[in-house]
Design a protein around this motif. Structure first.
Motif, PDB file in Angstrom:
ATOM      1  N   VAL A  40      29.316  39.137  -9.647  1.00  0.00           N
ATOM      2  CA  VAL A  40      28.789  39.565 -10.950  1.00  0.00           C
ATOM      3  C   VAL A  40      27.900  40.804 -10.810  1.00  0.00           C
ATOM      4  O   VAL A  40      28.021  41.755 -11.587  1.00  0.00           O
ATOM      5  CB  VAL A  40      28.015  38.412 -11.629  1.00  0.00           C
ATOM      6  CG1 VAL A  40      27.343  38.909 -12.911  1.00  0.00           C
ATOM      7  CG2 VAL A  40      28.942  37.248 -11.935  1.00  0.00           C
ATOM      8  N   LEU A  41      27.029  40.816  -9.808  1.00  0.00           N
ATOM      9  CA  LEU A  41      26.140  41.968  -9.629  1.00  0.00           C
ATOM     10  C   LEU A  41      26.923  43.236  -9.287  1.00  0.00           C
ATOM     11  O   LEU A  41      26.543  44.339  -9.701  1.00  0.00           O
ATOM     12  CB  LEU A  41      25.091  41.678  -8.550  1.00  0.00           C
ATOM     13  CG  LEU A  41      23.984  40.694  -8.943  1.00  0.00           C
ATOM     14  CD1 LEU A  41      22.997  40.519  -7.790  1.00  0.00           C
ATOM     15  CD2 LEU A  41      23.236  41.175 -10.192  1.00  0.00           C
ATOM     16  N   ARG A  42      28.009  43.094  -8.558  1.00  0.00           N
ATOM     17  CA  ARG A  42      28.821  44.273  -8.251  1.00  0.00           C
ATOM     18  C   ARG A  42      29.477  44.823  -9.518  1.00  0.00           C
ATOM     19  O   ARG A  42      29.602  46.036  -9.676  1.00  0.00           O
ATOM     20  CB  ARG A  42      29.877  43.923  -7.195  1.00  0.00           C
ATOM     21  CG  ARG A  42      29.269  43.703  -5.812  1.00  0.00           C
ATOM     22  CD  ARG A  42      30.304  43.604  -4.724  1.00  0.00           C
ATOM     23  NE  ARG A  42      29.671  43.393  -3.433  1.00  0.00           N
ATOM     24  CZ  ARG A  42      29.103  44.355  -2.696  1.00  0.00           C
ATOM     25  NH1 ARG A  42      29.115  45.599  -3.143  1.00  0.00           N
ATOM     26  NH2 ARG A  42      28.554  44.069  -1.532  1.00  0.00           N
ATOM     27  N   ARG A  43      29.867  43.942 -10.423  1.00  0.00           N
ATOM     28  CA  ARG A  43      30.418  44.400 -11.691  1.00  0.00           C
ATOM     29  C   ARG A  43      29.341  45.110 -12.518  1.00  0.00           C
ATOM     30  O   ARG A  43      29.606  46.126 -13.165  1.00  0.00           O
ATOM     31  CB  ARG A  43      30.975  43.211 -12.482  1.00  0.00           C
ATOM     32  CG  ARG A  43      32.209  42.567 -11.869  1.00  0.00           C
ATOM     33  CD  ARG A  43      33.435  43.478 -11.974  1.00  0.00           C
ATOM     34  NE  ARG A  43      33.726  43.863 -13.331  1.00  0.00           N
ATOM     35  CZ  ARG A  43      34.414  43.124 -14.209  1.00  0.00           C
ATOM     36  NH1 ARG A  43      34.851  41.922 -13.846  1.00  0.00           N
ATOM     37  NH2 ARG A  43      34.653  43.567 -15.425  1.00  0.00           N
ATOM     38  N   VAL A  44      28.120  44.568 -12.486  1.00  0.00           N
ATOM     39  CA  VAL A  44      27.002  45.219 -13.192  1.00  0.00           C
ATOM     40  C   VAL A  44      26.768  46.610 -12.623  1.00  0.00           C
ATOM     41  O   VAL A  44      26.597  47.591 -13.356  1.00  0.00           O
ATOM     42  CB  VAL A  44      25.713  44.371 -13.086  1.00  0.00           C
ATOM     43  CG1 VAL A  44      24.522  45.139 -13.656  1.00  0.00           C
ATOM     44  CG2 VAL A  44      25.882  43.042 -13.819  1.00  0.00           C
ATOM     45  N   ALA A  45      26.755  46.710 -11.297  1.00  0.00           N
ATOM     46  CA  ALA A  45      26.492  47.996 -10.634  1.00  0.00           C
ATOM     47  C   ALA A  45      27.549  49.039 -10.968  1.00  0.00           C
ATOM     48  O   ALA A  45      27.251  50.238 -11.015  1.00  0.00           O
ATOM     49  CB  ALA A  45      26.419  47.779  -9.122  1.00  0.00           C
ATOM     50  N   GLU A  46      28.770  48.602 -11.221  1.00  0.00           N
ATOM     51  CA  GLU A  46      29.868  49.529 -11.506  1.00  0.00           C
ATOM     52  C   GLU A  46      29.929  49.932 -12.971  1.00  0.00           C
ATOM     53  O   GLU A  46      30.725  50.803 -13.345  1.00  0.00           O
ATOM     54  CB  GLU A  46      31.201  48.864 -11.116  1.00  0.00           C
ATOM     55  CG  GLU A  46      31.342  48.616  -9.613  1.00  0.00           C
ATOM     56  CD  GLU A  46      32.502  47.685  -9.295  1.00  0.00           C
ATOM     57  OE1 GLU A  46      33.146  47.177 -10.260  1.00  0.00           O
ATOM     58  OE2 GLU A  46      32.758  47.443  -8.100  1.00  0.00           O
ATOM     59  N   SER A  47      29.101  49.328 -13.797  1.00  0.00           N
ATOM     60  CA  SER A  47      29.172  49.559 -15.239  1.00  0.00           C
ATOM     61  C   SER A  47      27.899  50.199 -15.770  1.00  0.00           C
ATOM     62  O   SER A  47      26.885  50.311 -15.068  1.00  0.00           O
ATOM     63  CB  SER A  47      29.400  48.230 -15.967  1.00  0.00           C
ATOM     64  OG  SER A  47      28.230  47.423 -15.843  1.00  0.00           O
ATOM     65  N   GLU A  48      27.939  50.612 -17.015  1.00  0.00           N
ATOM     66  CA  GLU A  48      26.750  51.077 -17.721  1.00  0.00           C
ATOM     67  C   GLU A  48      26.163  49.907 -18.500  1.00  0.00           C
ATOM     68  O   GLU A  48      26.862  48.950 -18.842  1.00  0.00           O
ATOM     69  CB  GLU A  48      27.109  52.212 -18.680  1.00  0.00           C
ATOM     70  CG  GLU A  48      27.550  53.493 -17.985  1.00  0.00           C
ATOM     71  CD  GLU A  48      27.791  54.616 -18.973  1.00  0.00           C
ATOM     72  OE1 GLU A  48      27.649  54.360 -20.201  1.00  0.00           O
ATOM     73  OE2 GLU A  48      28.102  55.729 -18.533  1.00  0.00           O
ATOM     74  N   ALA A  49      24.893  49.998 -18.787  1.00  0.00           N
ATOM     75  CA  ALA A  49      24.242  48.951 -19.575  1.00  0.00           C
ATOM     76  C   ALA A  49      24.874  48.901 -20.963  1.00  0.00           C
ATOM     77  O   ALA A  49      25.284  49.932 -21.508  1.00  0.00           O
ATOM     78  CB  ALA A  49      22.746  49.224 -19.690  1.00  0.00           C
ATOM     79  N   PRO A  50      24.972  47.728 -21.564  1.00  0.00           N
ATOM     80  CA  PRO A  50      25.585  47.614 -22.891  1.00  0.00           C
ATOM     81  C   PRO A  50      24.784  48.389 -23.937  1.00  0.00           C
ATOM     82  O   PRO A  50      23.555  48.339 -23.960  1.00  0.00           O
ATOM     83  CB  PRO A  50      25.566  46.111 -23.173  1.00  0.00           C
ATOM     84  CG  PRO A  50      24.499  45.561 -22.287  1.00  0.00           C
ATOM     85  CD  PRO A  50      24.505  46.420 -21.071  1.00  0.00           C
TER      86      PRO A  50
END
Length: 415
Positions: free
Chosen positions: A113-123
């Motif tokens: 999950v954290l890796r997906r967060v790191a690859e994305s922008e904040a909502p």
């Protein structure tokens, strides 16, 4: 124990056991060196301030509801990724390592999950209460009372660490000049002639005059409530009810140096610190007693002035104590309001008819403000200060000594 592991354990105590963050930090963080302790403080309070947007951020990438440890780890990891200058790999790997120590089976899940967060922008799209970092019930109550625009404005201040606010007992202009010369930005507060504001994170113990009792830490909104109290007899008796840790008692002592001040505190564990603070601040005209504010050990009409700093939900000080929004719910506010009415009634019993009392709470909930005093006669003035960059949220009311208060049942019967 690593810093991340400590952060998860502290936050778990806050969310699960309703232990104040400061208390948990004091016990768990005591063994860390200064640098790690500052990092730990930043993570804990950062997560508490930004909880709702952080949760909305990582929840996009989780198909199942995380267990409590995983949930807190995801909050902590997401905070590092979004708000701290920590390399991505360190934020993820160190948080996952902490999870392995606490909940080994959840490590892979948290890592993914954290890796997906790191690859994305904040909502970019958040619900209003998430954007304001508030529980939904608080946001709704404040929106209905003050309007969405006002909540949006002061809600921004609640997201940021507050400035350090002092009540200064020496010449303010000279002290500010000295501190400025040390390279510390200091400005006079506008709500009290004693108030000075300094940058967040300033080391209080290293400021000039600390050991000599030149100042105490006290928000300038709270100082304003003390400044509102009037004393008709210079040598009269003033009660400071719910006195710990002693800020208001010390300001009363310096402002009314000829008066006799009785600092009343129920909790015996808080009294040693109260005495220690008053001694350091040279408050020789203050006497400390342990007593229940609901049944004061004083005769009728024996006090000339009263400062009642009543227990409350602390909704006005969320920028200093963001854990407070997790300590109380709507029903708790109702219970606190009942306590506040009881304390006002008992305070009026011991107040001289020619005297005055201040009812004060560090809450801006109308149910702890106007609703509490709506049954009080001889209400002389009331003021609510909404949170801002320079002061906390606060409410205080001046009540005359000949006032009376309807019982709680009588007040409810008129609604």
């Amino acid at each position: 124990m690593s810093v991340r592991q400590a952060a998860i354990e502290i936050l778990n105590r806050v969310f699960s056991d309703r232990i104040k963050a400061g208390e948990a930090l004091e016990s768990i963080g005591a063994t860390f060196q200064d640098r790690d302790r500052r990092l730990l403080h930043e993570m804990v309070y950062g997560v508490l301030r930004r909880f709702y947007s952080l949760e909305a951020d990582f929840s996009r990438f989780s198909r199942v509801k995380p267990d409590p440890v995983s949930h807190i780890a995801l909050l902590t990891g997401t905070y590092q990724l979004r708000h701290m200058r920590i390399p991505t790999h360190a934020a993820v790997s160190e948080t996952v390592s902490a999870v392995k120590c606490l909940q080994p089976k959840a490590a892979n899940f948290v890592n993914a999950v954290l890796r997906r967060v790191a690859e994305s922008e904040a909502p970019k799209k958040l619900k209003p209460h998430q954007r304001m970092e508030l529980p939904k019930w608080i946001y709704t109550e404040w929106r209905d009372a003050f309007g969405a625009e006002a909540v949006s404005e002061f809600g921004q201040a609640l997201k940021e660490p507050p400035k350090l606010s002092l009540a200064l007992f020496v010449d303010r202009e000279s002290w500010i000049e000295t501190v400025t010369g040390m390279g510390i930005a200091a400005v006079a507060g506008e709500l009290s002639p004693y108030a000075v504001l300094l940058p967040s994170g300033t080391d209080v113990a290293r400021l000039p005059g600390f050991e000599e009792g030149a100042f105490t830490v006290m928000d300038q909104a709270a100082q304003a409530s003390v400044m509102a109290l009037e004393l008709s007899k210079p040598d009269g008796l003033i009660l400071d009810i719910c006195a710990a840790p002693g800020g208001k008692a010390s300001l009363l002592a310096h402002r009314f140096s000829s008066a006799k001040i009785l600092a009343i505190e129920l909790n015996p564990r808080r009294i040693p610190r109260l005495r220690e603070n008053l001694d350091r601040l040279n408050c020789s005209n203050v006497t400390v007693i342990q007593a229940d504010a609901g049944t004061l050990p004083l005769r009728n009409q024996s006090a000339d002035a009263i400062m009642l700093d009543a227990p409350c939900s602390a909704s006005g000080v969320l920028r200093r104590h963001p854990d407070a929004k997790f300590m109380h719910d709507s029903e708790a506010v109702e219970r606190l309001a009942d306590v506040q009415k009881t304390l006002i009634s008992e305070s009026l019993r011991v107040l001289n008819p020619d005297g005055e009392m201040i009812y004060a709470v560090c809450s801006v909930h109308p149910r702890e403000n106007e609703k509490v005093i709506e049954g009080v006669s001889e209400l002389r003035a009331a003021e609510r200060l909404l949170p801002s960059e320079s002061h906390d949220g606060f409410f205080f009311a001046r009540i005359g000594g000949s006032a009376s208060i309807q019982s709680i049942s009588e007040c409810e019967s008129h609604e």
